[in-house]
Design an enzyme around this catalytic site. Structure first.
Site, PDB file in Angstrom:
ATOM      1  CG  ASP A 217      -1.953  -5.966  -8.520  1.00 27.76           C
ATOM      2  OD1 ASP A 217      -2.263  -5.241  -7.561  1.00 27.76           O
ATOM      3  OD2 ASP A 217      -2.568  -7.008  -8.829  1.00 27.76           O
TER       4      ASP A 217
ATOM      5  CD  GLU B  88      -0.657  -4.127  -4.084  1.00 25.59           C
ATOM      6  OE1 GLU B  88      -1.348  -4.101  -3.059  1.00 25.59           O
ATOM      7  OE2 GLU B  88      -0.565  -5.125  -4.808  1.00 25.59           O
TER       8      GLU B  88
HETATM    9  C1  OTU Z   1      -4.002  -5.783  -5.219  1.00 21.83           C
HETATM   10  O1  OTU Z   1      -4.211  -5.906  -3.824  1.00 21.83           O
HETATM   11  C2  OTU Z   1      -4.893  -4.683  -5.741  1.00 21.83           C
HETATM   12  O2  OTU Z   1      -4.549  -3.462  -5.136  1.00 21.83           O
HETATM   13  C3  OTU Z   1      -6.331  -5.059  -5.495  1.00 21.83           C
HETATM   14  O3  OTU Z   1      -7.217  -4.025  -5.858  1.00 21.83           O
HETATM   15  C4  OTU Z   1      -6.606  -6.314  -6.278  1.00 21.83           C
HETATM   16  O4  OTU Z   1      -7.882  -6.774  -5.948  1.00 21.83           O
HETATM   17  C5  OTU Z   1      -5.583  -7.415  -6.007  1.00 21.83           C
HETATM   18  O5  OTU Z   1      -4.233  -6.951  -5.960  1.00 21.83           O
HETATM   19  C6  OTU Z   1      -5.616  -8.465  -7.085  1.00 21.83           C
HETATM   20  O6  OTU Z   1      -5.085  -7.973  -8.298  1.00 21.83           O
HETATM   21  O7  OTU Z   1      -4.615  -8.375  -1.381  1.00 21.83           O
HETATM   22  O8  OTU Z   1      -6.456  -6.721  -0.496  1.00 21.83           O
HETATM   23  O9  OTU Z   1       0.529  -7.745  -0.770  1.00 21.83           O
HETATM   24  O10 OTU Z   1      -2.164  -7.038  -0.558  1.00 21.83           O
HETATM   25  O11 OTU Z   1      -1.756  -7.381  -4.018  1.00 21.83           O
HETATM   26  C7  OTU Z   1      -5.734  -6.344  -1.617  1.00 21.83           C
HETATM   27  C8  OTU Z   1      -0.196  -7.394  -1.886  1.00 21.83           C
HETATM   28  C9  OTU Z   1      -4.689  -7.360  -1.989  1.00 21.83           C
HETATM   29  C10 OTU Z   1      -1.701  -7.586  -1.720  1.00 21.83           C
HETATM   30  C11 OTU Z   1      -2.365  -6.950  -2.863  1.00 21.83           C
HETATM   31  C12 OTU Z   1      -3.787  -7.086  -3.115  1.00 21.83           C
END
Ligand code: OTU
Length: 654
Positions: A271, A313
């Site tokens: 993540d 991700e």
């Molecule tokens: C991720 O997303 C997860 O998919 C989210 O559900 C979480 O809220 C977040 O991390 C925190 O753990 O900014 O708009 O480039 O885009 O990590 C979602 C990566 C997010 C980010 C991503 C993030």
């Protein structure tokens, strides 16, 4: 190390471990030296980490070692066209991990071979950003079950040839995590696990160049904690960013990864990978050290658990994204998988605009995924859709970037005249006009609007949109993911805001509980659920038989001779070429038959096409030159290939 390995692993396994160590040495020492050479004795650190890997290798259960062996023989295991993913929350899908085990037949029926369960390690109590605020990496969320249940589920899945992916939230912990509590209590060594500043001087300096992830629901990137100072919190104030400049953080997270691998996890979704390293004067994303960290994690996990794959991700621009798959100045193994966010955005953009020129331009100038890796392709996920259309791509396609982004946010919120979208704006920023989009795929495609209007023709069109979007996700190259509920056309959850922990975050509208009553109608092709479930499971069947759709090949977007028709060719050295044609408009359109020659298809065979009859084409009279569903024939009329409204066709060479 040799003696240690032999005594811990026995002759044969030690031999394999040491051979892996030899081939991975440079991938381990290179990144560690660059990351930690200035702060610690890297030789000593490397030995410690390799011993951690050895310990994990020794504890690895025999059935997982067999899986490792198969995957070392077949390193392309996750690239096969049989790979089809499903993404869900264990509790929302089936109550618990045990509940998931009761529903494996459902997944098999759909054609699934890769299951991604959303965050399931023990989160903080109360609001937890959907589980992305982990309080204990050594335990599962007690509401979904135990670590033993997780292991049992993994074993059941493996028996059915399904790989298990889980989230690893490695950029931050919950503020309730033991390290954070000890940091607040002033225990030595724990403050250094996080990024803590005594006053606002450094936070202010960083914030000059930091974007905000959640400007509405969690403004700013630092949070004042009494007794500690200002803590870096990129996301919510209860999610504390870890300090990866401290090797103790790296080591602890590596141990977590090795432990999860030994529970039977096949894929770890890393993540927020871009956020792992901060640098003053930058946006603190995609720093070179973030890549080195992932490369080191990859090499060290591979040493102990060669069957484990890593998935990035990283929702970042395409040029930066390919780096997470190892595409640097030269190939440096990093993640095996990464989300193809751009494809998703371009599909929704084409659908709203009924025009594919922007998508064709943007998708054709990308760096390909390195051959040993793969994208994961998807139509929707649990997050919002951020309208990542670059101004440069927009300009090249004759579109104004900011205006197009505003159009998309408005279109899918349903407040653009004639829009079929029924989502909502997320993190609306009236100052910049920027907004992201929440909503289930079925609602964004028009299914919700057509049902509300009692419009059967509109409903068929909307189902065809959903089917065509999935057809692209299934054939663009990569592991397609079915987001839970899309296979049944589940719409936005009307009760999403009733839970006070969710009410401020409308991403919950597209995270509904599974509707098993709707699933009960999946075999009835006169029902909405049956039409959509049938369409998606047929896509899965068709994909499995097409070698060209496996990852490791190439995708080329081709001119199709019409602004509403998207054409691309998939090629793989081991297969005949494949051509996909999709009509992104609400009337019949035709593609220039020359596209067949451009794709290298000399004797094209229609392998699959839209299965939901269009109301404009009576199903018993297929006009010449159209692509009739499932006939295997392709008739040309006047040198053009006709595609019904919102329809697609998959063609293969022989
Ligand atoms: C991720 O997303 C997860 O998919 C989210 O559900 C979480 O809220 C977040 O991390 C925190 O753990 O900014 O708009 O480039 O885009 O990590 C979602 C990566 C997010 C980010 C991503 C993030």
């Amino acid at each position: 190390m040799e003696d240690e390995a032999r005594s811990r692993l026995g002759a044969a396994e030690a031999d394999a471990f040491l051979t892996r160590l030899e081939t991975l040495t440079f991938d381990i020492t290179g990144p560690l030296g660059r990351l930690y050479g200035d702060v610690t004795d890297v030789g000593k650190l490397t030995t410690e980490l390799v011993l951690d890997a050895l310990e994990a290798a020794a504890a690895r259960p025999p059935e997982l070692r067999r899986l490792d062996r198969r995957r070392e023989i077949d390193p392309a295991w996750f690239q096969r066209s049989r790979m089809i993913g499903y993404v869900c929350y264990a509790d929302r899908f089936a109550g618990s991990l045990r509940g998931v085990r009761e529903h494996l037949d459902y997944l098999v029926e759909l054609g699934v071979s890769y299951l991604h369960l959303m965050p399931l390690l023990r989160p903080r109590e109360g609001e937890s950003d959907g589980g992305y605020a982990v309080a204990d990496y050594g335990q599962t969320d007690p509401r979904v079950g135990t670590m033993e249940d997780l292991g049992d589920l993994a074993a059941d899945l493996h028996q059915r040839g399904i790989a298990l992916c889980v989230d690893l939230v490695l950029n931050h912990t919950a503020r309730e995590h033991e390290w954070a509590r000890k940091a607040v209590a002033g225990e030595p060594g724990y403050r250094e696990m996080y990024l803590v500043y005594p006053d606002r001087t450094e936070p202010d300096a960083y914030e000059r160049t930091l974007p905000e992830v959640f400007p509405d629901i969690a403004p700013g990137s630092f949070t004042e904690v009494p007794g500690l100072g200002w803590v870096w919190t990129s996301f919510h104030e209860y999610q504390w960013d870890l300090n990866y400049a401290n090797p103790a953080v790296f080591r602890a997270m590596l141990r977590t990864m090795l432990d999860l691998a030994n529970r039977g996890i096949d894929v770890l979704r890393l993540d927020a990978a871009p956020f792992l390293w901060k640098r003053m004067g930058t946006d603190c994303q995609n720093q070179p050290e973030a890549h080195l960290l992932v490369q080191a994690f990859r090499a060290l996990t591979r040493l102990a658990a060669p069957g484990l794959a890593l998935k990035a991700e990283a929702i970042v621009s395409p040029d930066l994204l390919a780096q997470y798959l190892g595409a640097h100045d030269r190939f440096r193994p990093e993640c095996d998988l990464a989300y193809d966010n751009q494809l998703m955005v371009m599909l929704w953009s084409s659908l709203a605009a009924r025009d594919v020129r922007l998508a064709a331009h943007a998708l054709s100038r990308r760096r390909p995924a390195p051959a040993p890796t793969s994208w994961v392709t998807y139509v929707r996920c649990h997050d919002d859709i951020g309208w990542a259309v670059s101004d440069q791509d927009a300009a090249a396609a004759g579109v104004d970037g900011p205006a197009h982004r505003r159009f998309l946010a408005g279109f899918y919120a349903g407040d653009f005249p004639g829009s079929f979208g029924r989502g909502a704006r997320f993190q609306d920023n009236p100052a910049t006009g920027d907004a992201r989009t929440s909503g289930m795929a079925a609602s964004l495609c028009g299914i919700e609007a057509a049902l509300a209007a009692g419009d059967p023709g509109g409903l068929s069109a909307a189902i065809r949109r959903l089917e065509s979007m999935y057809a692209i996700a299934f054939s663009f190259g990569g592991i397609p993911l079915i987001y839970m509920g899309d296979e049944l056309a589940l719409r936005n959850d009307p009760g999403w805001a009733a839970d006070p922990e969710h009410a401020h975050d409308n991403r919950w509208m597209h995270r509904p509980p599974m509707d098993w009553a709707a699933a009960g109608r999946r075999q009835d092709e006169s029902s909405l659920e049956g039409r959509v479930f049938g369409a998606i499971s047929r896509l899965a069947r068709a994909r499995r038989s097409l070698l060209a759709l496996r990852a490791g090949g190439s995708t080329d977007v081709l001119p199709a001779g019409h602004p509403s028709v998207l054409a691309y060719r998939r090629a793989h050295p081991r297969s005949a070429p494949f051509l996909s044609l999709t009509n992104f408009s609400d009337v019949t359109q035709s593609a220039d038959a020359e596209v067949l020659a451009r794709a290298g298809l000399h004797q094209p065979v229609l392998v699959h096409s839209s299965t939901v009859p269009s109301d404009t084409v009576p199903s018993d009279t297929v006009p010449p030159g159209t692509v009739p569903p499932g006939t295997g024939r392709l008739e040309l009329a006047g040198g053009r290939i006709e595609l019904p409204p919102w329809g697609f066709a998959w063609l293969s060479g022989t």
